[in-house]
Design a protein around this motif. Structure first.
Motif, short mmCIF file in Angstrom:
data_model
loop_
_atom_site.label_atom_id
_atom_site.label_comp_id
_atom_site.label_asym_id
_atom_site.label_seq_id
_atom_site.Cartn_x
_atom_site.Cartn_y
_atom_site.Cartn_z
N ALA A 1 -53.33 28.74 -87.27
CA ALA A 1 -53.42 27.58 -88.15
C ALA A 1 -53.40 26.29 -87.34
CB ALA A 1 -52.26 27.59 -89.15
N ILE A 2 -52.50 26.20 -86.37
CA ILE A 2 -52.44 25.02 -85.51
C ILE A 2 -53.71 24.92 -84.67
CG2 ILE A 2 -51.26 23.98 -83.54
CD1 ILE A 2 -49.79 23.58 -86.14
N ASP A 3 -54.15 26.05 -84.12
CA ASP A 3 -55.37 26.05 -83.31
C ASP A 3 -56.56 25.53 -84.11
OD1 ASP A 3 -53.91 27.13 -81.25
OD2 ASP A 3 -54.58 29.18 -81.59
N SER A 4 -56.65 25.93 -85.36
CA SER A 4 -57.75 25.49 -86.21
C SER A 4 -57.73 23.99 -86.43
CB SER A 4 -57.69 26.21 -87.57
OG SER A 4 -57.86 27.60 -87.41
N GLN A 5 -56.53 23.45 -86.68
CA GLN A 5 -56.42 22.01 -86.90
C GLN A 5 -56.74 21.24 -85.63
OE1 GLN A 5 -56.15 20.35 -89.62
NE2 GLN A 5 -55.79 22.08 -90.98
N VAL A 6 -56.27 21.72 -84.49
CA VAL A 6 -56.57 21.07 -83.21
C VAL A 6 -58.07 21.09 -82.95
CG1 VAL A 6 -56.33 21.25 -80.70
CG2 VAL A 6 -54.31 21.50 -82.16
N SER A 7 -58.70 22.22 -83.23
CA SER A 7 -60.14 22.34 -83.02
C SER A 7 -60.92 21.34 -83.88
CB SER A 7 -60.59 23.76 -83.33
OG SER A 7 -61.99 23.90 -83.18
N ARG A 8 -60.53 21.19 -85.13
CA ARG A 8 -61.22 20.25 -86.03
C ARG A 8 -61.02 18.81 -85.55
NH1 ARG A 8 -62.84 21.29 -91.09
NH2 ARG A 8 -62.03 19.27 -91.79
N LEU A 9 -59.78 18.48 -85.17
CA LEU A 9 -59.51 17.12 -84.70
C LEU A 9 -60.23 16.84 -83.40
CD1 LEU A 9 -58.01 14.44 -84.95
CD2 LEU A 9 -56.02 15.53 -83.86
N ARG A 10 -60.22 17.79 -82.50
CA ARG A 10 -60.89 17.62 -81.21
C ARG A 10 -62.38 17.35 -81.41
NH1 ARG A 10 -59.84 22.53 -78.09
NH2 ARG A 10 -58.15 21.49 -76.97
N LYS A 11 -63.00 18.08 -82.32
CA LYS A 11 -64.43 17.91 -82.57
C LYS A 11 -64.74 16.50 -83.06
CE LYS A 11 -66.68 21.42 -83.90
NZ LYS A 11 -67.27 22.58 -84.62
N LYS A 12 -63.84 15.93 -83.87
CA LYS A 12 -64.07 14.58 -84.37
C LYS A 12 -63.83 13.52 -83.30
CE LYS A 12 -63.17 15.67 -89.20
NZ LYS A 12 -62.39 15.39 -90.43
N LEU A 13 -62.96 13.83 -82.35
CA LEU A 13 -62.68 12.87 -81.28
C LEU A 13 -63.68 12.97 -80.13
CD1 LEU A 13 -58.79 13.11 -80.97
CD2 LEU A 13 -60.10 11.27 -82.04
N ASP A 14 -64.12 14.19 -79.83
CA ASP A 14 -64.92 14.40 -78.62
C ASP A 14 -66.25 15.10 -78.85
OD1 ASP A 14 -62.31 13.87 -77.15
OD2 ASP A 14 -61.90 15.84 -77.96
N GLY A 15 -66.57 15.50 -80.07
CA GLY A 15 -67.73 16.35 -80.24
C GLY A 15 -67.33 17.77 -79.87
N ASP A 16 -68.17 18.48 -79.18
CA ASP A 16 -67.89 19.87 -78.82
C ASP A 16 -67.48 20.05 -77.36
OD1 ASP A 16 -68.48 21.02 -81.34
OD2 ASP A 16 -70.61 20.70 -80.94
N SER A 17 -67.31 18.95 -76.63
CA SER A 17 -67.03 19.06 -75.20
C SER A 17 -65.54 19.08 -74.93
CB SER A 17 -67.67 17.88 -74.45
OG SER A 17 -67.29 17.89 -73.09
N GLU A 18 -65.02 20.25 -74.56
CA GLU A 18 -63.61 20.33 -74.21
C GLU A 18 -63.36 19.81 -72.80
OE1 GLU A 18 -59.92 23.54 -74.07
OE2 GLU A 18 -61.78 24.06 -75.10
N ALA A 19 -64.42 19.77 -71.99
CA ALA A 19 -64.26 19.32 -70.60
C ALA A 19 -63.79 17.87 -70.54
CB ALA A 19 -65.59 19.47 -69.85
N THR A 20 -64.26 17.05 -71.47
CA THR A 20 -63.87 15.63 -71.50
C THR A 20 -62.98 15.34 -72.70
OG1 THR A 20 -65.88 15.07 -72.72
CG2 THR A 20 -65.97 14.92 -70.31
N SER A 21 -62.36 16.36 -73.23
CA SER A 21 -61.59 16.22 -74.46
C SER A 21 -60.31 15.42 -74.26
CB SER A 21 -61.22 17.60 -75.02
OG SER A 21 -60.42 17.46 -76.17
#
Length: 254
Positions: free
Chosen positions: A215-235
């Motif tokens: 559940a936490i992972d899902s929320q982090v993933s959604r927030l990360r996508k809004k902040l950075d797009g799909d790039s975790e390298a520059t997240s």
């Protein structure tokens, strides 16, 4: 479906502008929740299908949705996904007891909270009040002055925690769910610190995460996508394998 019905103590009929959409394909359940919410002063509309709910949302003014995941041949998850694509109205999903996968997926598509059947009406009211409080739907915006506002700035972003608003580096607003706002608040208050999933869950008071990591992972993933797009390298939100998450932005509190 069986509900444990306990009338809320201290119910009041004071005016409340919040409009709740009750979505369920069983008329007795809709009537039960309508009576419960109206006794608390809420305005209530009923919907038995995704199409009816969509009409209500498009008409405007809906402040919160309670959405049963099982609506005949319709998927409550797909309905929630469609609503979330068009609106950030808070959604409380009603799930079967023990349906952990549905709850996790519900959070992934943008639900703000969930409640498992059977439930007490008192618990449902507590969830509604908590989500509305977090979303700011009951806040007196006029009482807030700029001098009282708490603002965090990072990498060109501006997060007004008081108004619960996030603006992108170009000044445009970034639409977040109430759960995503709460998560961002936890992260920006502790930049550079590694926060375990348990620590994040402990900080997110008012949310029921069922003590599961996904559940936490899902929320982090959604927030990360809004902040950075799909790039975790520059997240701005780094995954620390085996430990948790860390917010890497340089945060300045205004």
């Amino acid at each position: 479906m069986t509900l444990t019905v306990i009338a809320p103590a201290g119910s009041s009929l004071k005016a409340n502008p919040v409009h709740i959409a009750v979505v369920d394909d069983e008329p007795p359940i809709r009537t039960l929740l309508r009576n419960c919410f109206e006794a608390e002063g809420y305005r209530v509309s009923e919907a038995a299908s995704g199409a009816e709910l969509t009409k209500l949302v498009k008409a405007g003014g809906v402040g919160l949705i309670t959405l049963d995941l099982t609506l005949g041949n319709e998927s409550g998850l797909e309905i929630a996904r469609g609503i979330r694509a068009e609106s950030q109205v808070p959604i409380i999903m009603v799930t079967g007891k023990g349906d952990l996968i549905d709850r996790v997926v519900g959070l992934e598509v943008g639900a703000d909270d969930y409640i498992a059947k059977p439930f007490h009406l008192r618990e449902m009211l507590a969830r509604v009040r908590s989500v509305l409080r977090r979303s700011g739907a009951q806040a007196d915006r006029g009482a807030t002055t700029s001098a009282m506002e708490v603002i965090y700035r990072f990498d060109g972003w501006e997060f007004n925690l008081t108004r619960r608003e996030l603006n992108q580096p170009d000044g445009k607003p970034c639409s977040l769910t109430t759960a995503e706002i709460d998560l961002l608040a936890v992260l920006v208050k502790r930049p550079g610190h590694v926060l375990s999933r348990d620590a994040i869950m402990d900080q997110l008071k008012g949310h029921d995460w069922a003590a599961n990591d996904r559940a936490i992972d899902s929320q982090v993933s959604r927030l990360r996508k809004k902040l950075d797009g799909d790039s975790e390298a520059t997240s701005l939100i780094k995954t620390i394998r085996g430990a948790g998450y860390s917010f890497t932005g340089k945060v300045i509190k205004a």
